[in-house]
Design a protein around this motif. Structure first.
Motif, PDB file in Angstrom:
ATOM      1  N   ALA A 277       0.820  -1.213   0.000  1.00  0.00           N
ATOM      2  CA  ALA A 277       0.000   0.000   0.000  1.00  0.00           C
ATOM      3  C   ALA A 277       0.853   1.263   0.000  1.00  0.00           C
ATOM      4  O   ALA A 277       0.513   2.252  -0.670  1.00  0.00           O
ATOM      5  N   ASP A 278       1.960   1.254   0.730  1.00  0.00           N
ATOM      6  CA  ASP A 278       2.822   2.437   0.761  1.00  0.00           C
ATOM      7  C   ASP A 278       3.476   2.690  -0.594  1.00  0.00           C
ATOM      8  O   ASP A 278       3.635   3.842  -1.012  1.00  0.00           O
ATOM      9  N   LYS A 279       3.848   1.618  -1.287  1.00  0.00           N
ATOM     10  CA  LYS A 279       4.456   1.770  -2.607  1.00  0.00           C
ATOM     11  C   LYS A 279       3.434   2.341  -3.583  1.00  0.00           C
ATOM     12  O   LYS A 279       3.753   3.215  -4.408  1.00  0.00           O
ATOM     13  N   ILE A 280       2.213   1.851  -3.515  1.00  0.00           N
ATOM     14  CA  ILE A 280       1.145   2.386  -4.359  1.00  0.00           C
ATOM     15  C   ILE A 280       0.936   3.867  -4.071  1.00  0.00           C
ATOM     16  O   ILE A 280       0.799   4.687  -4.983  1.00  0.00           O
ATOM     17  N   ASP A 281       0.934   4.220  -2.797  1.00  0.00           N
ATOM     18  CA  ASP A 281       0.794   5.626  -2.418  1.00  0.00           C
ATOM     19  C   ASP A 281       1.900   6.481  -3.015  1.00  0.00           C
ATOM     20  O   ASP A 281       1.661   7.597  -3.497  1.00  0.00           O
ATOM     21  N   SER A 282       3.129   5.953  -3.004  1.00  0.00           N
ATOM     22  CA  SER A 282       4.255   6.732  -3.525  1.00  0.00           C
ATOM     23  C   SER A 282       4.094   7.026  -5.009  1.00  0.00           C
ATOM     24  O   SER A 282       4.558   8.053  -5.502  1.00  0.00           O
ATOM     25  N   ARG A 283       3.438   6.144  -5.750  1.00  0.00           N
ATOM     26  CA  ARG A 283       3.204   6.372  -7.173  1.00  0.00           C
ATOM     27  C   ARG A 283       2.048   7.349  -7.397  1.00  0.00           C
ATOM     28  O   ARG A 283       2.154   8.323  -8.138  1.00  0.00           O
ATOM     29  N   ILE A 284       0.924   7.069  -6.766  1.00  0.00           N
ATOM     30  CA  ILE A 284      -0.271   7.888  -6.998  1.00  0.00           C
ATOM     31  C   ILE A 284      -0.082   9.303  -6.467  1.00  0.00           C
ATOM     32  O   ILE A 284      -0.610  10.267  -7.039  1.00  0.00           O
ATOM     33  N   SER A 285       0.680   9.456  -5.405  1.00  0.00           N
ATOM     34  CA  SER A 285       0.935  10.797  -4.880  1.00  0.00           C
ATOM     35  C   SER A 285       1.634  11.668  -5.921  1.00  0.00           C
ATOM     36  O   SER A 285       1.454  12.889  -5.942  1.00  0.00           O
ATOM     37  N   GLY A 286       2.432  11.037  -6.802  1.00  0.00           N
ATOM     38  CA  GLY A 286       3.083  11.799  -7.866  1.00  0.00           C
ATOM     39  C   GLY A 286       2.080  12.413  -8.823  1.00  0.00           C
ATOM     40  O   GLY A 286       2.258  13.546  -9.289  1.00  0.00           O
ATOM     41  N   GLY A 304      -7.117  -2.137 -11.989  1.00  0.00           N
ATOM     42  CA  GLY A 304      -7.693  -3.442 -11.714  1.00  0.00           C
ATOM     43  C   GLY A 304      -6.648  -4.530 -11.853  1.00  0.00           C
ATOM     44  O   GLY A 304      -5.453  -4.254 -12.005  1.00  0.00           O
ATOM     45  N   ALA A 305      -7.085  -5.780 -11.779  1.00  0.00           N
ATOM     46  CA  ALA A 305      -6.181  -6.929 -11.874  1.00  0.00           C
ATOM     47  C   ALA A 305      -6.873  -8.047 -12.638  1.00  0.00           C
ATOM     48  O   ALA A 305      -8.067  -8.307 -12.448  1.00  0.00           O
ATOM     49  N   TYR A 306      -6.102  -8.705 -13.488  1.00  0.00           N
ATOM     50  CA  TYR A 306      -6.583  -9.795 -14.341  1.00  0.00           C
ATOM     51  C   TYR A 306      -7.083 -10.941 -13.468  1.00  0.00           C
ATOM     52  O   TYR A 306      -6.363 -11.475 -12.627  1.00  0.00           O
ATOM     53  N   ARG A 307      -8.340 -11.321 -13.694  1.00  0.00           N
ATOM     54  CA  ARG A 307      -9.009 -12.267 -12.818  1.00  0.00           C
ATOM     55  C   ARG A 307      -8.517 -13.720 -12.906  1.00  0.00           C
ATOM     56  O   ARG A 307      -8.399 -14.389 -11.863  1.00  0.00           O
ATOM     57  N   PRO A 308      -8.223 -14.289 -14.092  1.00  0.00           N
ATOM     58  CA  PRO A 308      -8.028 -15.746 -14.179  1.00  0.00           C
ATOM     59  C   PRO A 308      -6.919 -16.319 -13.311  1.00  0.00           C
ATOM     60  O   PRO A 308      -7.018 -17.477 -12.872  1.00  0.00           O
ATOM     61  N   TYR A 309      -5.843 -15.549 -13.050  1.00  0.00           N
ATOM     62  CA  TYR A 309      -4.706 -16.142 -12.353  1.00  0.00           C
ATOM     63  C   TYR A 309      -4.386 -15.501 -11.004  1.00  0.00           C
ATOM     64  O   TYR A 309      -3.643 -16.080 -10.218  1.00  0.00           O
ATOM     65  N   ALA A 310      -4.900 -14.335 -10.738  1.00  0.00           N
ATOM     66  CA  ALA A 310      -4.623 -13.690  -9.454  1.00  0.00           C
ATOM     67  C   ALA A 310      -5.406 -14.374  -8.342  1.00  0.00           C
ATOM     68  O   ALA A 310      -6.586 -14.714  -8.514  1.00  0.00           O
ATOM     69  N   ASN A 311      -4.766 -14.573  -7.200  1.00  0.00           N
ATOM     70  CA  ASN A 311      -5.471 -15.074  -6.030  1.00  0.00           C
ATOM     71  C   ASN A 311      -6.599 -14.100  -5.683  1.00  0.00           C
ATOM     72  O   ASN A 311      -6.368 -12.894  -5.579  1.00  0.00           O
ATOM     73  N   PRO A 312      -7.847 -14.582  -5.522  1.00  0.00           N
ATOM     74  CA  PRO A 312      -8.978 -13.667  -5.306  1.00  0.00           C
ATOM     75  C   PRO A 312      -8.797 -12.755  -4.093  1.00  0.00           C
ATOM     76  O   PRO A 312      -9.182 -11.583  -4.133  1.00  0.00           O
ATOM     77  N   ILE A 313      -8.213 -13.274  -3.025  1.00  0.00           N
ATOM     78  CA  ILE A 313      -8.002 -12.448  -1.825  1.00  0.00           C
ATOM     79  C   ILE A 313      -6.974 -11.367  -2.112  1.00  0.00           C
ATOM     80  O   ILE A 313      -7.149 -10.193  -1.743  1.00  0.00           O
ATOM     81  N   ASP A 314      -5.880 -11.763  -2.779  1.00  0.00           N
ATOM     82  CA  ASP A 314      -4.846 -10.782  -3.121  1.00  0.00           C
ATOM     83  C   ASP A 314      -5.379  -9.742  -4.098  1.00  0.00           C
ATOM     84  O   ASP A 314      -5.051  -8.553  -4.007  1.00  0.00           O
ATOM     85  N   ARG A 315      -6.195 -10.192  -5.035  1.00  0.00           N
ATOM     86  CA  ARG A 315      -6.774  -9.271  -6.020  1.00  0.00           C
ATOM     87  C   ARG A 315      -7.640  -8.230  -5.329  1.00  0.00           C
ATOM     88  O   ARG A 315      -7.540  -7.027  -5.612  1.00  0.00           O
ATOM     89  N   ALA A 316      -8.479  -8.665  -4.414  1.00  0.00           N
ATOM     90  CA  ALA A 316      -9.326  -7.726  -3.683  1.00  0.00           C
ATOM     91  C   ALA A 316      -8.479  -6.792  -2.815  1.00  0.00           C
ATOM     92  O   ALA A 316      -8.769  -5.593  -2.713  1.00  0.00           O
ATOM     93  N   ARG A 317      -7.427  -7.336  -2.204  1.00  0.00           N
ATOM     94  CA  ARG A 317      -6.542  -6.509  -1.373  1.00  0.00           C
ATOM     95  C   ARG A 317      -5.875  -5.419  -2.218  1.00  0.00           C
ATOM     96  O   ARG A 317      -5.781  -4.266  -1.812  1.00  0.00           O
ATOM     97  N   TYR A 318      -5.407  -5.801  -3.412  1.00  0.00           N
ATOM     98  CA  TYR A 318      -4.761  -4.839  -4.296  1.00  0.00           C
ATOM     99  C   TYR A 318      -5.746  -3.752  -4.718  1.00  0.00           C
ATOM    100  O   TYR A 318      -5.434  -2.548  -4.653  1.00  0.00           O
TER     101      TYR A 318
END
Length: 377
Positions: A277-286, A304-318
């Motif tokens: 989350a902090d890394k994402i913040d560092s990008r979007i803050s730019g 978003g994130a590609y559904r077929p291969y991402a772990n559903p929990i990780d995808r929702a977290r991202y």
């Protein structure tokens, strides 16, 4: 992180003062939305027929608390290149019906010009194709000017493939000028060169029009969001078990099973980036800082994130981490997508009732409306 948000607020005020703009420009307000892919774009008939949205889909979107939809339109659906004939009346009627369907359910609409990669390459390399594209926009903007200025926005080009930012700046300025003449009061949307990420947004020079929103797309890190995708970078196909976040120890364990050299290099770089989350913040803050400096409005048109291969929990977290970061900086967003391979809903067949992915809805901050008559558990 709180200090960053405070600094962003101060920069927004200073940017507005420096450019002589109000902190609340007269632009279309878009907070939370979703993309309708594969309806008027990303289709390859007959192998990939269009997937229209139904009235029930639109009702569901509104009941979820979303306030707008982005409608990607492949220009070849409505215009012959390089000829400059009239707009295809049948296709234009279908686009109009989609716009009106959304408007009738109190949703705003972004009409997004969304060409295939081959046409985007021609727009850069072939002056005749670009001139035809300008003529298309002149005709289309004249037609779309009939719609309410506070409900419909026009996005000049999805993810330009122009590598040279100065060249794209010139092209964007010309597109802006011709569309603005045809639709003098509608909000226009412009993104940066070379796929419209945060970095290319920051190299864009605003066009000096207060009724413009500047857009960026956020799919970082691609090794997670596009894992297993059969297009783009070759390592995406090789690495299909990438979690989010990826602790260094887990990354080291993953490396032991990767023999493809390109994939190994990509995974090593991904591990070093330590995405969370902090890394994402560092990008979007730019992006937020750029907007504040120039006193303009920005909007995340895709994430978003590609559904077929991402772990559903990780995808929702991202998705939660990106969405909450965007909202923390006051940036509106539009999820990619509604019923495609990054989807918010699942359907057994095109046109079938939609089943909401509720972990995704919760990640988007939409879980409070789970009890809707259009949805059953």
């Amino acid at each position: 992180m709180k200090n960053k948000v405070f600094t962003f607020g101060i920069a927004l005020i200073l940017g507005a003062v420096l450019c002589g703009c109000s902190t609340k420009p007269e632009v279309l307000t878009m907070k939370r939305g979703v993309n309708f892919s594969h309806w008027f774009s990303q289709t390859r008939l007959p192998d990939y027929p269009p997937v229209p949205a139904t009235a029930e889909d639109i009702q569901l979107i509104r009941s979820l608390g979303l306030d707008h939809v982005r409608l990607p339109v492949d220009p070849v659906r409505i215009w012959e290149f390089p000829d400059e004939g009239p707009l295809n009346p049948e296709a234009l009627q279908e686009v109009d019906a989609a716009i009106e369907l959304a408007l009738n359910h109190d949703l705003s609409v972004v009409v997004d010009m969304h060409p295939r990669p081959d046409l985007k390459e021609q727009l850069e390399s072939d002056p005749a194709t670009f001139q035809s594209f300008l003529k298309l926009w002149q005709e289309l903007a004249t037609h779309l000017a009939q719609y309410d200025t506070d409900r419909v926005a026009l996005e000049i080009l999805n993810e330009p493939m122009v590598e040279n930012p100065e060249k794209w700046q010139s092209m964007a300025n010309e597109l802006h000028g011709i569309i603005r003449k045809a639709a003098p009061k509608h909000t226009l949307i412009i993104g940066g060169a070379e796929w419209s990420d945060v970095a290319t947004l920051r190299r864009l020079v605003p066009v000096g029009d207060p009724n413009v929103i500047y857009t960026f797309h956020f799919y970082e890190p691609h090794l997670f969001t596009h894992q297993g995708a059969p297009w783009g970078s070759p390592e995406w196909l090789v690495l299909t078990n990438v979690p989010y976040p990826l602790p260094p120890e887990a990354g080291t364990n993953m490396l032991a099973g990767v023999t493809n050299e390109i994939a190994r290099e990509a995974l090593l770089d991904h591990i070093a980036q330590q995405w969370d989350a902090d890394k994402i913040d560092s990008r979007i803050s730019g992006a937020a800082e750029w907007a504040a400096t120039h006193g303009v409005t920005i909007w995340c048109g895709e994430f978003g994130a590609y559904r077929p291969y991402a772990n559903p929990i990780d995808r929702a977290r991202y998705v939660r981490d990106v969405r909450s970061t965007l909202e923390r900086y006051g940036i509106g967003w539009t999820l990619w997508d509604y019923q495609g391979s990054f989807s918010l809903v699942e359907k057994e067949a095109p046109g079938a009732p939609a089943k909401v992915d509720w972990p995704m809805a919760e990640a988007l901050g939409l879980s409070s409306i789970k009890s809707t008559p259009l949805e059953t558990d």
